[in-house]
Design an enzyme around this catalytic site. Structure first.
Site, PDB file in Angstrom:
ATOM      1  N   TYR A  25       0.806  -1.231   0.000  1.00 37.46           N
ATOM      2  CA  TYR A  25       0.000   0.000   0.000  1.00 37.46           C
ATOM      3  C   TYR A  25       0.840   1.282   0.000  1.00 37.46           C
ATOM      4  O   TYR A  25       2.050   1.228   0.140  1.00 37.46           O
ATOM      5  CB  TYR A  25      -1.098  -0.023   1.057  1.00 37.46           C
ATOM      6  N   GLU A  26       0.190   2.383  -0.220  1.00 35.17           N
ATOM      7  CA  GLU A  26       0.868   3.684  -0.401  1.00 35.17           C
ATOM      8  C   GLU A  26       1.850   3.653  -1.566  1.00 35.17           C
ATOM      9  O   GLU A  26       2.934   4.257  -1.494  1.00 35.17           O
ATOM     10  CB  GLU A  26       1.610   4.120   0.863  1.00 35.17           C
TER      11      GLU A  26
END
Lengths: 572, 572
Positions: free
Chosen positions: A433-434
């Site tokens: 994620y990110e």
């Protein structure tokens, strides 16, 4: 597992890697005196060990639950969150104008490090709030800032980031959520967002969603995106939460780990009654998003540190306690604690070294945030180049250390009750994620190597060269220098094919630099902590730096071999 | 995920790595004709894809359940197991004397590979039965063999291995279970065993436990251990299962993965009514155990192959389907399938290459089992040195590939529904059980390097040198040669401190040798499969072999740095 805050290690890294003293010498951060730093580290350590760590296992086994009334957190979380808010732990790094303490981002990093080492899933909630604060502080109107920031600063209200849609994952520009003007300056928001961490929960009276959406007639792709502020409850005239704003949580994901963090599917405007406000300029969403995401990327790198810290503490405690087998080659046939066996020591030494390397890397980057915020252009460039390294390599190390943690526990590590498995499962989301770690690598070779005409990269190389005396590290830096300069002008495919191994090499070179410095300083001490730091630094330089040199072939290979076969041949 | 049996790849490896044709030329394995091999591979492929693969997810989500009546498998498992027995898939490698087909162990390996790629947890059940068959075939009395082997050969009855006790994990010699003579040649068994895979289930009318225990007056440690045959139900005079034999399943472990496999705590003789028979000589348990475990170690290495195969198939299918983002550097801004992105291709190429490397390594070792069984002393030595490599490196690769599989899926990989996470969780036990990978490394440097006065190691090095023309591989082999000769006479701590990195280097050298050969042969073909094999071999030599050279520093380091600090300093 019992959690002991890594207070001394954090202080050491703040002193010698962040050089917090230099920050405290500035007017802006004069409050970050030695006493205050110590008080913060010790205070949050006590709080995290006492209130958050005991909830870590329930966060995993019970987890956040979806109900028709919304997401319900496991017993104890709401109270522990309230205590976090009342303890002021959310306000550390927030500007005094919004009720914050105005301490350096690096101190806030240390606070989140401790909270997340105690309970990583829980700590993701304040981590997201930080992103919302950053976006509003940089791009919000004075009214928005006045209405929202004081509540976000304390954590009384929490924040979320709403980027992803089913067809728009890594490709944010493909999103379809819409914002339609209501005529009063506000916007009607409509769309479905997925993977929204803490998109709903029962710990705060309001949740501030930051939502990327398209306005009418907006161009395709990322240039057509705007950022909206969409509270769960609209504010009354007095600023208190009022009417429900038609933001529904449809479901939460059934994830491999991080169960304390509800990963929500959010539906905005099912009843055409979801009202949002533009943050910054229309079509300025992607810029605002990067403000929010850049520090979020450091904070995800920090999750790598958190999980590494927790896993290492667990493995060390087990190895100091578990008795099994005599020491090989010893005349004494009595069984010993497994910490005495060489290969177990190797694993523990590696866990300690990699945890410290990850922490040094992420804290170092956090220190650049503070300098960049004071207008230091060199620090801004350094931060830019450090961000993909901290995010990708920090999370890679978290995963490696968590896996070693299971191995030290042996069969017990695979049984959920010991907690080693939870770290391993929790950690696995962080390289995704990110911005996946592959996207971080693409960012490094695509944007960051070119920054300042290659100057951002060149000064990093120069800084490492100026300080290191280790021949292995010098060889690695030389290799990084040559490869980086070549990649900066390589063709897109070749650049990307080599990006991940190159990112790892450059990360290890940076960590080696920071570890060597720590080892040199620790060698002046004489207690267990100093001995441990000296040994881990030596181990890092002697064994981990040469490993990274093994990636040179991959980092200098062209993309040709990858495209030598058709896509379908991968299924042959 | 849909599962496609890797039939062509298996056939290729059997032909060129196992050299199954040479085996078929012997009297013993004359049955292993081309037609038979093809029929077995295709038949088990159809069976596994049709009946076992569809149960893989229920094995994880429902899992084996403990009840007061014993362990209950998820719906469908009992029938699918019955079909396995009736299909004759258990009999492949068993001697004709016991109703088996007498085909090579290497063919049985391919059969288990396919079954486990379809459903790894399920396939562990027959894998354990194989261990029981080996132990009885080599050490059982003619009566025991006649009564038990025909039922084990078909899989009608299943087998278990009972070594571990709470205080005796890696240190088998610390076990405390007892066997007391009953006067009629039989023994009363008493004790608690843990981590007993398929220690109970509802798929077979009897379960044959092989139990390590101490006889009265037995010396301490491994020399005091005997092996006992302890059926769940005692046999009637006609050989059918009769009275319950006082073997109770107390609980099953709550594990991170492999939920289809019940990991039991078994209590023997709670009511002093558990009767066992000695297998082989009293105090000969450790020898019998090694018979059982050596092939079990290869079969655990094979689990690495299984999970790598499953994870790779899933990731490739996803990458060929998922459309996201335009190709960087392309004038065409339309989004493409993610297989087109260089870093995704790098991950897929690595997954393919590592899966093939693991398969080649394990199958190669399996081929040595067959040659050793025909009295080939050189093959026996080669098998001895291959066993720790196949177990440790095979499982390490399974874990690496499963992790890459999640990464290719991105956020979807962390959500359980896609199945990528299950491979990752299932895989993590394999570096632990059947002797942790650290113990494999200790076995390599402690026993195997010394075998035949270093001759077993020297001939491996010589064989690789004789065939390779790749400069990178030659460099790696030279390094392994020098390090191996040094480690053979090093002091115990130094040997063990370097053991794991050395094991990895030697494993990669061996895989590189076998991959290079495959690439050379595949280059003669012209279809997708040949192109794919050529490319993965090239990738392995160009990128993975040099990586292993990065471990040279660790493999030549002394243990000094590990013991530079006190055990307690690891907690500092």
């Amino acid at each position: 597992m019992a959690f002991t805050p890594a207070t001394r290690e954090q202080r050491f890294v703040l002193d010698h890697i962040v050089r917090i003293g230099d920050l405290a010498d500035t007017e802006r951060f004069a409050a970050a005196s030695d006493d205050v730093v110590d008080a913060v580290l010790e205070g949050v350590g006590q709080f995290a060990a006492g209130e958050w760590a005991p909830l870590n296992r329930a966060g995993d086994t019970v987890g956040a639950k979806w109900t028709e009334r919304g997401v319900v957190m496991p017993d104890g979380f709401a109270q522990a969150y309230k205590d976090y808010v009342e303890g002021g732990w959310g306000t550390i790094g927030v500007d005094e104008a919004w009720g914050g303490q105005g301490l350096p981002f690096a101190i806030q990093t240390a606070v989140l490090d401790t909270l997340g080492s105690a309970n990583m899933g829980f700590a993701l909630c304040p981590t997201l709030t930080v992103g919302a604060i950053e976006a509003l502080a940089h791009h919000g109107s004075p009214e928005q800032q006045a209405l929202y920031l004081p509540h976000l600063a304390t954590g009384e209200w929490t924040g979320t980031m709403n980027l992803t849609e089913p067809q728009a994952g890594s490709d944010v520009g493909a999103l379809r959520a819409t914002a339609t003007p209501l005529g009063d300056g506000k916007w009607s928001i409509k769309g479905t967002k997925i993977y929204i961490s803490f998109g709903d929960h029962d710990m705060a009276p309001n949740i501030v969603h930051l939502v990327l959406a398209r306005t009418p007639g907006a161009p395709a792709g990322t240039r057509g995106i705007s950022l909206f502020l969409v509270p769960k409850y609209r504010l009354n005239a007095d600023g208190t939460p009022g009417d429900f704003n038609d933001v529904r949580v449809i479901s939460i994901e059934h994830k491999m780990g991080l169960h304390a963090s509800p990963t929500c599917v959010l539906s905005f405007g099912d009843n055409d009654d979801c009202v949002g406000e533009l943050i910054g300029a229309e079509l300025g969403g992607i810029r605002a998003m990067f403000t929010m995401m850049n520090n979020a990327r450091l904070n995800v790198g920090l999750q790598g540190v958190q999980v590494a810290e927790g896993a290492t503490q667990g493995a060390v405690a087990y190895a100091l306690d578990r008795v099994q087998s005599a020491r090989a080659g010893s005349p004494d046939k009595a069984p010993v604690r497994i910490v005495e066996h060489p290969d177990v020591r190797r694993m523990l030494m590696r866990m300690k070294a990699q945890t410290q390397a990850a922490r040094a890397l992420v804290y170092y980057a956090a220190g650049q945030v503070d300098r960049a915020n004071m207008g230091d252009a060199a620090a801004r460039n350094r931060l830019e180049i450090m961000t993909p390294l901290a995010k990708a390599h920090g999370t890679d190390l978290g995963n490696e250390v968590a896996s070693l943690g299971i191995q030290v526990f042996g069969g017990m590590g695979y049984v959920e009750e010991t907690g080693a498995a939870q770290y391993f499962r929790d950690a696995r989301i962080t390289p995704i994620y990110e911005g996946t770690n592959g996207i971080q690598a693409a960012d490094l070779v695509g944007r960051k190597l070119a920054l300042d005409n290659g100057g951002a990269f060149a000064t990093l190389i120069a800084d490492i060269r100026a300080e290191t005396t280790d021949t292995g590290l010098i060889a690695l830096v030389d290799a990084c220098d040559a490869i980086g300069r070549r990649l900066a002008t390589a063709d897109a495919d070749d650049k990307l094919a080599a990006s991940y191994p190159f990112l790892t090499m450059l990360s290890v070179a940076t960590c080696g630099w920071l570890m060597e410095r720590q080892g040199r300083i620790a060698a002046e001490g004489s207690d267990d902590f100093s001995a441990m730091k000296t040994a881990t630094a030596r181990f890092y330089l002697d064994q981990i730096v040469p490993e990274a040199m093994g990636l040179k072939a991959a980092a200098t290979a062209s993309a040709a071999i990858l495209y030598a076969i058709s896509p379908e041949a991968f299924a042959a």
